[in-house]
Design an enzyme around this catalytic site. Structure first.
Site, mmCIF file in Angstrom:
data_model
loop_
_atom_site.group_PDB
_atom_site.id
_atom_site.type_symbol
_atom_site.label_atom_id
_atom_site.label_comp_id
_atom_site.label_asym_id
_atom_site.label_seq_id
_atom_site.Cartn_x
_atom_site.Cartn_y
_atom_site.Cartn_z
ATOM 1 N N ASP A 1 0.738 -1.133 0.045
ATOM 2 C CA ASP A 1 0.027 0.055 -0.046
ATOM 3 C C ASP A 1 0.877 1.432 -0.053
ATOM 4 O O ASP A 1 0.462 2.267 -0.339
ATOM 5 C CB ASP A 1 -1.002 0.003 1.146
ATOM 6 C CG ASP A 1 -0.272 -0.371 2.481
ATOM 7 O OD1 ASP A 1 0.943 -0.307 2.452
ATOM 8 O OD2 ASP A 1 -0.876 -0.154 3.574
ATOM 9 N N HIS A 2 2.251 1.150 0.350
ATOM 10 C CA HIS A 2 3.032 2.561 0.378
ATOM 11 C C HIS A 2 3.432 2.989 -0.873
ATOM 12 O O HIS A 2 3.318 3.967 -1.180
ATOM 13 C CB HIS A 2 3.981 2.185 1.518
ATOM 14 C CG HIS A 2 3.483 2.338 3.033
ATOM 15 N ND1 HIS A 2 2.712 1.586 3.468
ATOM 16 C CD2 HIS A 2 3.962 3.184 3.890
ATOM 17 C CE1 HIS A 2 2.544 2.043 4.712
ATOM 18 N NE2 HIS A 2 3.178 2.828 4.997
ATOM 19 N N ASP B 1 4.344 -1.378 11.277
ATOM 20 C CA ASP B 1 4.039 0.012 10.858
ATOM 21 C C ASP B 1 3.489 0.935 12.201
ATOM 22 O O ASP B 1 2.713 0.264 12.938
ATOM 23 C CB ASP B 1 2.921 0.069 9.845
ATOM 24 C CG ASP B 1 2.751 1.563 9.246
ATOM 25 O OD1 ASP B 1 3.008 1.686 8.382
ATOM 26 O OD2 ASP B 1 1.918 2.134 9.941
ATOM 27 N N ARG C 1 -0.015 13.080 10.089
ATOM 28 C CA ARG C 1 1.444 13.644 10.358
ATOM 29 C C ARG C 1 1.748 14.695 9.359
ATOM 30 O O ARG C 1 1.526 14.558 8.221
ATOM 31 C CB ARG C 1 2.743 12.569 10.184
ATOM 32 C CG ARG C 1 2.776 11.532 11.023
ATOM 33 C CD ARG C 1 3.586 10.452 11.013
ATOM 34 N NE ARG C 1 3.652 9.815 12.163
ATOM 35 C CZ ARG C 1 3.941 8.396 12.265
ATOM 36 N NH1 ARG C 1 4.429 7.620 11.138
ATOM 37 N NH2 ARG C 1 3.862 7.622 13.209
ATOM 38 N N SER D 1 7.450 7.266 12.650
ATOM 39 C CA SER D 1 7.246 6.025 11.913
ATOM 40 C C SER D 1 7.940 4.598 12.536
ATOM 41 O O SER D 1 9.027 5.105 13.266
ATOM 42 C CB SER D 1 7.785 6.213 10.280
ATOM 43 O OG SER D 1 8.438 5.201 9.962
ATOM 44 N N ARG E 1 9.716 2.803 10.714
ATOM 45 C CA ARG E 1 10.674 2.136 9.812
ATOM 46 C C ARG E 1 11.952 1.861 10.317
ATOM 47 O O ARG E 1 12.657 2.636 10.893
ATOM 48 C CB ARG E 1 10.785 3.338 8.689
ATOM 49 C CG ARG E 1 11.478 4.597 9.007
ATOM 50 C CD ARG E 1 11.278 5.478 7.821
ATOM 51 N NE ARG E 1 9.826 5.952 7.682
ATOM 52 C CZ ARG E 1 9.720 7.170 7.288
ATOM 53 N NH1 ARG E 1 10.506 7.969 6.892
ATOM 54 N NH2 ARG E 1 8.289 7.542 7.087
HETATM 55 C C1 MIC Z 1 4.603 6.507 8.114
HETATM 56 O O1 MIC Z 1 3.421 6.687 8.382
HETATM 57 O O2 MIC Z 1 5.536 6.957 8.529
HETATM 58 C C2 MIC Z 1 4.667 5.104 7.437
HETATM 59 C C3 MIC Z 1 5.293 5.345 6.306
HETATM 60 O O3 MIC Z 1 3.280 4.247 7.115
HETATM 61 C C4 MIC Z 1 5.623 4.438 8.188
HETATM 62 C C5 MIC Z 1 6.294 3.080 7.994
HETATM 63 C C6 MIC Z 1 7.518 3.236 6.990
HETATM 64 O O4 MIC Z 1 8.021 4.460 7.133
HETATM 65 O O5 MIC Z 1 7.744 2.443 6.266
HETATM 66 C C7 MIC Z 1 5.048 3.922 9.928
HETATM 67 O O6 MIC Z 1 4.332 4.707 10.327
HETATM 68 O O7 MIC Z 1 5.663 3.163 10.374
HETATM 69 FE FE1 SF4 Z 2 0.014 4.742 4.997
HETATM 70 FE FE2 SF4 Z 2 1.589 5.634 7.304
HETATM 71 FE FE3 SF4 Z 2 0.086 7.304 5.777
HETATM 72 FE FE4 SF4 Z 2 -1.220 5.292 7.250
HETATM 73 S S1 SF4 Z 2 0.173 6.886 8.288
HETATM 74 S S2 SF4 Z 2 -1.681 6.262 5.250
HETATM 75 S S3 SF4 Z 2 0.092 3.820 6.994
HETATM 76 S S4 SF4 Z 2 1.947 6.174 5.194
#
Ligand code: MIC
Ligand code: SF4
Length: 648
Positions: free
Chosen positions: A63-64, A118, A378, A535, A537
């Site tokens: 999905d990302h 995540d 965010r 995140s 990550r």
């Molecule tokens: C995000 O919202 O920052 C993400 C992208 O979903 C991350 C995961 C990632 O960086 O791969 C998260 O929240 O864990």
């Molecule tokens: Fe995707 Fe992270 Fe954004 Fe949620 S906050 S939509 S999991 S990138």
């Protein structure tokens, strides 16, 4: 009675004692991964050399990164699909939706435990689950049947009373909480909702709240499982998954926060932090360039139908670009089937795929200096893909008001609140969720050229002589440490390459300067409070490890990032005296003498000699015995393999 969180944790407790601050090891029923963290998690799972996952349910989402600007991205998807087929994991294809939305619709079950690679995994807490965000390696180990370790959190009761007035929605509830406790007020805590206001909120509304609870730094958030949960599961044709989990009572909580839903007003998180919350009236009139509706926070069918009803027979402002990403295929299908999609299209919106999209800077980046209004969770600097953009986080109602008026507007000006009718029955179609192979042995793992296998990490040395490579301020996010976006996300399965982007926004010379000293003892990072928020990550720990970072000295750490550092053998240290932060300078050479012995002995104070400035200071740590063993072994993969080899 005890709190729901405690009941479920105790039910799953295998190691340790439920005492605030003490480490416990819990059994994990379900795991989820998404593509951006999943490729690494599965490379790690492969390194564990197991035949099959040992969980009740593991699911891999894409999905990302679904832009597929070249073959690398599509190769990653193929890799994920083949690993899923081989190891007994369900695979949700690109286009099926955002992991948290789809998990809530199709898999979440009251009373179960879930960890996901995540940070917004707590979304499933809306269904009365303990759902926690973790690094990919922790998820890999849990898939292998290993326990998940956490410090026993405090349980905070959030007592909801009243009911939401018109034009005020679940997003305003969580923004109100963030206004009160900010981005680290939830650290070391579980936020548990109770009180008469709970039953006024549907599961998708609860999910907006539990989702964005992640922004407080909380371990997770949870709601009871009640009649509303039953209704939701019924609509999803999953009645058999319903278990009642009654709410806790006032005495069950370590602290109580009261929120009267009836008193709430429209709120907005101003740039550049989800905790920077003010009433919308304070920013009304600011001209808006772009509006984005969707993300795992606000992309449910209820949200989308509300947006459609508010846009019906109207046109968005001529200078605004409105982009909408429905959360899942199920949401998109019903939006279309009910005719609501035409209302959105006629109003002038652009319809995006059911994926994370603009939330993680994958397309729809705003123009230079833009004001972008988003229903997301965010608004860290640069996350939208445009460094100079100013992102405001709001409810879907406020987003529509901004799109129609071309400026930030109180949604209550939109007139009558529409009556939103949910379809009486949903069409359930799981055809984009692929079941694991019946004959796993015949499945070959497909690896594209961008998938670089992991290299070994060396065990910790007795002495460290390191160089201060960067000194940063408070609240550094993982988006600062390792940004996402179109340019960088395709390298999530290629550690050497992605490491070139560490601290890209703050100091782009960091990677080369680090590599220069990698073979001469490596580097250390100096940080302030709440280092690594945001995140999950693990690349934000792995890439510094790859660049030779040995330790990070901070005033305090965010939970998931701290765990990720340990998993990759980087020592998370804290100043004993916070003023020592001020004295340190870039390029100082720091000597940690006999640090390995100090960790083995669990010395609480570790002496550091600043050779450049010729003085000494002390650092401390809050590492458990297990965590110290992981660091000494050179990370969790080495540690897990050693333990497995030791136990025949
Ligand atoms: C995000 O919202 O920052 C993400 C992208 O979903 C991350 C995961 C990632 O960086 O791969 C998260 O929240 O864990
Ligand atoms: Fe995707 Fe992270 Fe954004 Fe949620 S906050 S939509 S999991 S990138």
């Amino acid at each position: 009675m005890t709190s729901i969180a405690k009941r479920i944790l105790i039910d799953h407790l295998i190691e340790g004692e439920f005492k605030i601050g003490e480490e416990i090891g819990i059994k994990i029923d379900n795991t989820l991964t998404q593509d951006a963290t999943g490729t690494m998690a599965y490379l790690q799972f492969e390194a564990l050399d197991l035949e099959k996952v040992k969980t009740e349910l593991s699911i891999s989402f894409v999905d990302h990164n679904t832009l597929q600007t070249d073959s690398r991205n599509a190769d990653d998807h193929r890799y994920l699909a083949s690993v899923a087929a081989k190891y007994g994991i369900k695979f949700s294809k690109p286009g099926n939706g955002i992991c948290h939305q789809v998990f809530l619709e199709r898999f979440a079950r009251p009373g179960k435990t879930l960890i996901g690679s995540d940070s917004h995994t707590p979304t499933a807490g809306a269904m009365g689950m303990i759902a926690i965000g973790a690094g990919g390696l922790d998820v890999a180990v849990a898939m292998g049947g290993g326990l998940f370790y956490l410090k026993t959190p405090k349980i905070i009761g959030i007592r909801l009373t009243g009911s939401l007035p018109q034009f005020i929605s679940a997003k305003d509830v969580i923004l109100e909480l963030l206004r009160r406790i900010d981005v680290k007020g939830g650290v070391g805590k579980i936020l548990e909702y109770f009180g008469p206001g709970v039953k006024t909120l549907s599961v998708p509304e609860r999910a907006t709240i539990t989702n964005m609870g992640a922004e407080t730094g909380a371990t997770t958030s949870i709601f009871p499982s009640d009649e509303r949960t039953k209704d939701f599961l019924h609509l999803q044709q999953r009645d058999e998954h319903f278990v009642e989990i009654p709410e806790g009572t006032e005495n069950d909580y370590d602290e109580i926060i009261e929120i009267n839903l009836s008193d709430l007003i429209p709120l907005v998180a101003k740039p550049h932090s989800p905790g920077n919350v003010v009433p919308i009236s304070e920013v009304e009139g600011i001209k808006v360039d772009q509006v984005a509706i969707g993300s795992c926070t606000n992309s449910s069918l209820k949200d989308m139908l509300t947006v459609a009803a508010l846009l019906k027979e109207k046109r968005i402002h001529k200078e605004v670009s409105l982009g909408i990403s429905p959360g899942s295929k199920q949401v998109l299908y019903h939006l279309d089937n009910s005719g609501a999609l035409s209302d959105i299209i006629s109003a002038g919106a652009r319809i995006f795929e059911s994926a994370c999209g603009p939330c993680i800077g994958m397309g729809f980046a705003p123009n230079t200096d833009a004001v972008s209004i988003r229903t997301f969770n965010r608004n860290f600097p640069g996350r939208s893909g445009t460094e100079s953009a100013n992102v405001y986080l709001v409810s879907p109602e406020s987003a529509v008001a901004a799109a129609l008026y071309g400026e930030i507007t109180d949604p209550r000006k939109l007139g009558n609140y529409p009556n939103i009718e949910m379809p009486p029955a949903l069409k359930i179609d799981d055809s984009m969720i692929i079941e694991p192979a019946e004959d796993p042995k015949s499945v070959e793992i497909t690896r594209g050229p961008n998938i670089i296998p992991l290299s070994e990490i060396q065990p910790l040395s007795e002495n460290l002589i390191t160089k201060v490579l960067i000194k940063v301020n408070d609240n550094i996010t993982t988006d600062h440490i390792l940004p996402a976006g179109v340019k960088i996300l395709p390298f999530r399965s290629n550690l050497p390459k992605i490491s070139e982007f560490v601290f890209n926004q703050i100091d782009s010379t960091f990677p080369t300067r680090s590599l220069d000293v990698k073979d001469e003892g490596g580097g250390v990072i100096i940080g302030g409070e709440n280092y690594g928020q945001g995140s999950s990550r693990e690349h934000a720990a792995m890439a510094p490890m790859y660049l030779g970072i040995k330790a990070i000295i901070n005033k305090s750490f965010a939970r998931i990032h701290r765990d990720n550092l340990i998993n990759f053998g980087i020592i998370p240290l804290k100043f004993v005296n916070k003023n020592d932060y001020d004295r340190l300078l870039d390029n100082d050479i720091l000597e940690f003498k006999e640090i390995k012995t100090a960790l083995i002995n669990n010395d609480k104070e570790i002496n550091v000699k600043n050779r450049t400035q010729d003085y000494e200071f002390n650092v401390t740590h809050d590492l458990t015995e297990r965590e110290r063993e992981i660091i000494i072994a050179g990370g969790k993969l080495n540690y897990t393999k050693q333990i497995r080899l030791a136990k025949p």
